[in-house]
Scaffold this motif. Structure first.
Motif, short mmCIF file in Angstrom:
data_model
loop_
_atom_site.label_atom_id
_atom_site.label_comp_id
_atom_site.label_asym_id
_atom_site.label_seq_id
_atom_site.Cartn_x
_atom_site.Cartn_y
_atom_site.Cartn_z
N ASP A 1 0.85 -1.02 0.01
CA ASP A 1 0.00 0.19 0.04
C ASP A 1 0.79 1.11 -0.05
O ASP A 1 0.36 2.38 -0.47
CB ASP A 1 -0.64 -0.05 1.16
CG ASP A 1 -0.38 -0.05 2.53
OD1 ASP A 1 0.72 -0.68 2.85
OD2 ASP A 1 -0.67 1.02 3.34
N ALA A 50 1.55 2.64 -3.29
CA ALA A 50 0.68 3.62 -3.99
C ALA A 50 0.94 4.96 -3.29
O ALA A 50 0.86 5.91 -3.83
CB ALA A 50 -0.77 2.99 -3.99
N ASP A 65 0.10 2.84 -9.18
CA ASP A 65 -1.46 2.61 -9.66
C ASP A 65 -1.59 1.61 -8.45
O ASP A 65 -1.44 0.65 -8.78
CB ASP A 65 -1.89 2.46 -11.15
CG ASP A 65 -2.93 2.36 -11.33
OD1 ASP A 65 -3.52 1.16 -11.42
OD2 ASP A 65 -3.56 3.38 -11.74
N GLU A 66 -2.81 1.80 -7.97
CA GLU A 66 -3.34 0.96 -6.89
C GLU A 66 -4.14 -0.33 -7.81
O GLU A 66 -4.01 -1.53 -7.43
CB GLU A 66 -4.58 1.67 -6.03
CG GLU A 66 -4.00 2.56 -5.05
CD GLU A 66 -5.05 3.19 -4.15
OE1 GLU A 66 -6.10 2.94 -4.07
OE2 GLU A 66 -4.77 3.99 -3.40
N GLN A 67 -4.84 0.19 -8.96
CA GLN A 67 -5.24 -0.96 -9.78
C GLN A 67 -4.37 -1.82 -10.14
O GLN A 67 -4.40 -3.14 -10.62
CB GLN A 67 -6.16 -0.36 -11.11
CG GLN A 67 -7.47 0.17 -10.48
CD GLN A 67 -8.13 0.72 -11.45
OE1 GLN A 67 -7.72 1.08 -12.51
NE2 GLN A 67 -9.51 0.87 -11.17
N LEU A 68 -3.00 -1.36 -10.77
CA LEU A 68 -1.89 -2.32 -11.12
C LEU A 68 -1.45 -3.21 -10.15
O LEU A 68 -1.36 -4.57 -10.37
CB LEU A 68 -0.71 -1.30 -11.68
CG LEU A 68 0.47 -2.00 -11.78
CD1 LEU A 68 0.52 -3.11 -13.17
CD2 LEU A 68 1.39 -1.01 -12.22
N GLU A 71 -3.06 -4.12 -7.52
CA GLU A 71 -4.37 -5.32 -7.17
C GLU A 71 -4.21 -6.48 -8.31
O GLU A 71 -4.32 -7.22 -8.09
CB GLU A 71 -5.84 -4.49 -7.24
CG GLU A 71 -5.90 -3.75 -5.78
CD GLU A 71 -7.35 -3.22 -5.94
OE1 GLU A 71 -8.11 -3.45 -6.63
OE2 GLU A 71 -7.34 -2.11 -5.37
N ARG A 72 -4.12 -5.98 -9.49
CA ARG A 72 -4.07 -6.74 -10.60
C ARG A 72 -2.74 -7.75 -10.67
O ARG A 72 -3.04 -8.75 -10.93
CB ARG A 72 -4.53 -6.05 -12.00
CG ARG A 72 -4.61 -6.88 -13.29
CD ARG A 72 -4.78 -6.01 -14.58
NE ARG A 72 -3.54 -5.13 -14.92
CZ ARG A 72 -3.68 -3.79 -14.73
NH1 ARG A 72 -4.67 -3.18 -14.40
NH2 ARG A 72 -2.59 -3.37 -15.11
N GLU A 73 -1.49 -7.03 -10.62
CA GLU A 73 -0.36 -7.66 -10.82
C GLU A 73 0.39 -8.17 -9.72
O GLU A 73 1.23 -8.86 -9.62
CB GLU A 73 0.54 -6.86 -11.81
CG GLU A 73 -0.18 -6.64 -13.05
CD GLU A 73 -0.31 -7.63 -13.95
OE1 GLU A 73 0.23 -8.77 -13.80
OE2 GLU A 73 -1.23 -7.69 -15.03
#
Length: 157
Positions: free
Chosen positions: A56, A59, A65-68, A70-72
């Motif tokens: 965390d 970010a 990027d928080e979505q990056l 979360e995704r990767e």
């Protein structure tokens, strides 16, 4: 310069070019900063570093990027690039290097022990390298540190 340490060479090159450098570290936990700060005269070239060990914080402190994330997950080439860019911006540097990876002893986020991404942010762009190390946790961390310093030195030359 061969008798100088990598950190000494980095500081020397940065001072010669009159540029500032910064670091963003995860698995190395401040080791790169420690090496750089041990060099006499480092304050004229090294702006500072951010240790973002927790995902965390990558970010919150570096703008990854928080979505990056979360995704990767945190061990990804784009994360390494974003960390380096964030350190360059936050620290007001011309160049920044980053480390993110798995030192072990267990895999993390589906990534094997020894997978490391080094990031570099320069006036010419942002890049990353993937490394795969063998060895103990400490050996992986030290090798990541040395390779990050070498990467930074190569871009400074």
């Amino acid at each position: 310069m061969s008798s100088q340490t990598l950190a000494e060479q980095v500081v020397f090159c940065a001072r010669q070019r009159k540029v500032f450098i910064a670091t963003a570290e995860s698995l190395t936990g401040g080791m790169i900063s420690q090496h750089l700060c041990s060099v006499v005269g480092a304050s004229s070239a090294y702006r500072g570093g951010i240790v973002s060990y927790a995902t965390d914080l990558k970010a919150k402190l570096l703008g990854v990027d928080e979505q990056l994330l979360e995704r990767e997950g945190a061990v990804h080439p784009e994360v390494a690039q974003s960390m380096a860019l964030g350190a360059m911006q936050v620290c007001g540097a011309d160049y920044a290097v980053s480390t993110t990876g798995v030192a072990g002893p267990e895999p993390l986020d589906g990534q094997p022990v020894g997978r490391v991404f080094l990031g570099i942010s320069t006036p010419d762009g942002v890049f990353s390298q993937e490394k795969m190390y063998q060895g103990t946790r400490e050996e992986i961390r030290e090798r990541s540190c040395q390779d990050a310093l070498e990467l930074l030195l190569n871009y400074l030359k």
